[in-house]
Design a protein around this motif. Structure first.
Motif, PDB file in Angstrom:
ATOM      1  N   LEU A 250      77.488   0.872  61.347  1.00 19.84           N
ATOM      2  CA  LEU A 250      76.684  -0.314  61.645  1.00 19.84           C
ATOM      3  C   LEU A 250      75.202  -0.073  61.376  1.00 19.84           C
ATOM      4  O   LEU A 250      74.500  -0.953  60.879  1.00 19.84           O
ATOM      5  CB  LEU A 250      76.897  -0.758  63.088  1.00 19.84           C
ATOM      6  CG  LEU A 250      78.281  -1.323  63.409  1.00 19.84           C
ATOM      7  CD1 LEU A 250      78.410  -1.602  64.902  1.00 19.84           C
ATOM      8  CD2 LEU A 250      78.542  -2.581  62.605  1.00 19.84           C
ATOM      9  N   ALA A 251      74.706   1.123  61.685  1.00 18.41           N
ATOM     10  CA  ALA A 251      73.311   1.440  61.394  1.00 18.41           C
ATOM     11  C   ALA A 251      73.053   1.465  59.902  1.00 18.41           C
ATOM     12  O   ALA A 251      72.021   0.966  59.435  1.00 18.41           O
ATOM     13  CB  ALA A 251      72.946   2.775  62.016  1.00 18.41           C
ATOM     14  N   SER A 252      73.984   2.007  59.132  1.00 15.52           N
ATOM     15  CA  SER A 252      73.825   2.028  57.682  1.00 15.52           C
ATOM     16  C   SER A 252      73.826   0.626  57.106  1.00 15.52           C
ATOM     17  O   SER A 252      73.023   0.300  56.222  1.00 15.52           O
ATOM     18  CB  SER A 252      74.948   2.842  57.041  1.00 15.52           C
ATOM     19  OG  SER A 252      74.925   4.169  57.491  1.00 15.52           O
ATOM     20  N   ILE A 253      74.712  -0.215  57.597  1.00 14.01           N
ATOM     21  CA  ILE A 253      74.742  -1.605  57.128  1.00 14.01           C
ATOM     22  C   ILE A 253      73.443  -2.320  57.488  1.00 14.01           C
ATOM     23  O   ILE A 253      72.881  -3.052  56.675  1.00 14.01           O
ATOM     24  CB  ILE A 253      75.961  -2.345  57.739  1.00 14.01           C
ATOM     25  CG1 ILE A 253      77.251  -1.786  57.125  1.00 14.01           C
ATOM     26  CG2 ILE A 253      75.858  -3.847  57.500  1.00 14.01           C
ATOM     27  CD1 ILE A 253      78.506  -2.269  57.832  1.00 14.01           C
ATOM     28  N   GLY A 254      72.958  -2.087  58.699  1.00 14.35           N
ATOM     29  CA  GLY A 254      71.702  -2.708  59.110  1.00 14.35           C
ATOM     30  C   GLY A 254      70.523  -2.238  58.278  1.00 14.35           C
ATOM     31  O   GLY A 254      69.665  -3.036  57.883  1.00 14.35           O
ATOM     32  N   LEU A 255      70.459  -0.960  57.975  1.00 19.63           N
ATOM     33  CA  LEU A 255      69.371  -0.452  57.134  1.00 19.63           C
ATOM     34  C   LEU A 255      69.480  -0.974  55.708  1.00 19.63           C
ATOM     35  O   LEU A 255      68.481  -1.325  55.086  1.00 19.63           O
ATOM     36  CB  LEU A 255      69.368   1.072  57.143  1.00 19.63           C
ATOM     37  CG  LEU A 255      68.853   1.715  58.431  1.00 19.63           C
ATOM     38  CD1 LEU A 255      69.026   3.226  58.380  1.00 19.63           C
ATOM     39  CD2 LEU A 255      67.392   1.358  58.662  1.00 19.63           C
ATOM     40  N   TYR A 256      70.672  -1.031  55.194  1.00 16.37           N
ATOM     41  CA  TYR A 256      70.883  -1.533  53.832  1.00 16.37           C
ATOM     42  C   TYR A 256      70.507  -3.018  53.728  1.00 16.37           C
ATOM     43  O   TYR A 256      69.940  -3.456  52.742  1.00 16.37           O
ATOM     44  CB  TYR A 256      72.339  -1.317  53.400  1.00 16.37           C
ATOM     45  CG  TYR A 256      72.628  -1.795  52.013  1.00 16.37           C
ATOM     46  CD1 TYR A 256      72.192  -1.069  50.901  1.00 16.37           C
ATOM     47  CD2 TYR A 256      73.320  -2.978  51.804  1.00 16.37           C
ATOM     48  CE1 TYR A 256      72.451  -1.505  49.615  1.00 16.37           C
ATOM     49  CE2 TYR A 256      73.585  -3.436  50.517  1.00 16.37           C
ATOM     50  CZ  TYR A 256      73.151  -2.683  49.426  1.00 16.37           C
ATOM     51  OH  TYR A 256      73.411  -3.120  48.159  1.00 16.37           O
ATOM     52  N   ALA A 257      70.817  -3.760  54.804  1.00 13.80           N
ATOM     53  CA  ALA A 257      70.508  -5.196  54.790  1.00 13.80           C
ATOM     54  C   ALA A 257      69.043  -5.475  55.112  1.00 13.80           C
ATOM     55  O   ALA A 257      68.594  -6.607  54.989  1.00 13.80           O
ATOM     56  CB  ALA A 257      71.402  -5.914  55.797  1.00 13.80           C
ATOM     57  N   GLY A 258      68.301  -4.454  55.517  1.00 10.03           N
ATOM     58  CA  GLY A 258      66.888  -4.626  55.810  1.00 10.03           C
ATOM     59  C   GLY A 258      66.609  -5.104  57.221  1.00 10.03           C
ATOM     60  O   GLY A 258      65.510  -5.560  57.522  1.00 10.03           O
ATOM     61  N   ILE A 259      67.592  -4.992  58.106  1.00 16.85           N
ATOM     62  CA  ILE A 259      67.400  -5.443  59.483  1.00 16.85           C
ATOM     63  C   ILE A 259      66.627  -4.403  60.277  1.00 16.85           C
ATOM     64  O   ILE A 259      65.758  -4.725  61.080  1.00 16.85           O
ATOM     65  CB  ILE A 259      68.764  -5.737  60.159  1.00 16.85           C
ATOM     66  CG1 ILE A 259      69.432  -6.897  59.452  1.00 16.85           C
ATOM     67  CG2 ILE A 259      68.566  -6.059  61.625  1.00 16.85           C
ATOM     68  CD1 ILE A 259      70.840  -7.166  59.915  1.00 16.85           C
TER      69      ILE A 259
END
Length: 112
Positions: A102-111
């Motif tokens: 979830l952290a990787s997805i959030g960082l990738y999405a720019g959140i």
């Protein structure tokens, strides 16, 4: 986590006559709202990042409390130390992998 279990059990017995699992996510949502809002304001994050942080903290608290509730129910058979260690290691590893994903997805999405 333990105060959340106690309050959820008390509210369940008081209002519906029995303990119910859904009190835990409801109380976790309410308990993490103010601290998450304060952290978002102090860190000067955007609305989406603050909401994402609140959701992540709520999910982490509710999930671990639901696992603890499941292991501590009185009608469950007693577990040996090795079995308890195995379950904690398995659930802990699953939680770390989920949080990392979830952290990787959030960082990738720019959140983040």
């Amino acid at each position: 986590m333990m105060p959340l279990l106690v309050v959820a059990g008390w509210l369940g017995r008081r209002l519906s006559g029995r303990e119910a699992w859904w009190w835990i996510p409801a109380l976790a949502t309410a308990a993490t709202a103010l601290p998450s809002l304060a952290a978002a304001v102090l860190a000067e994050t955007g609305l989406l990042a603050g909401l994402g942080g609140w959701l992540a903290v709520t999910a982490a608290l509710a999930t671990t409390t639901l696992v603890a509730r499941r292991l501590l129910l009185p009608d469950r058979p007693q577990l040996s130390g090795g079995a308890m260690f195995g379950r904690v290691a398995l659930y802990g590893t699953l939680a770390v992998i989920t949080a990392g994903t979830l952290a990787s997805i959030g960082l990738y999405a720019g959140i983040g």
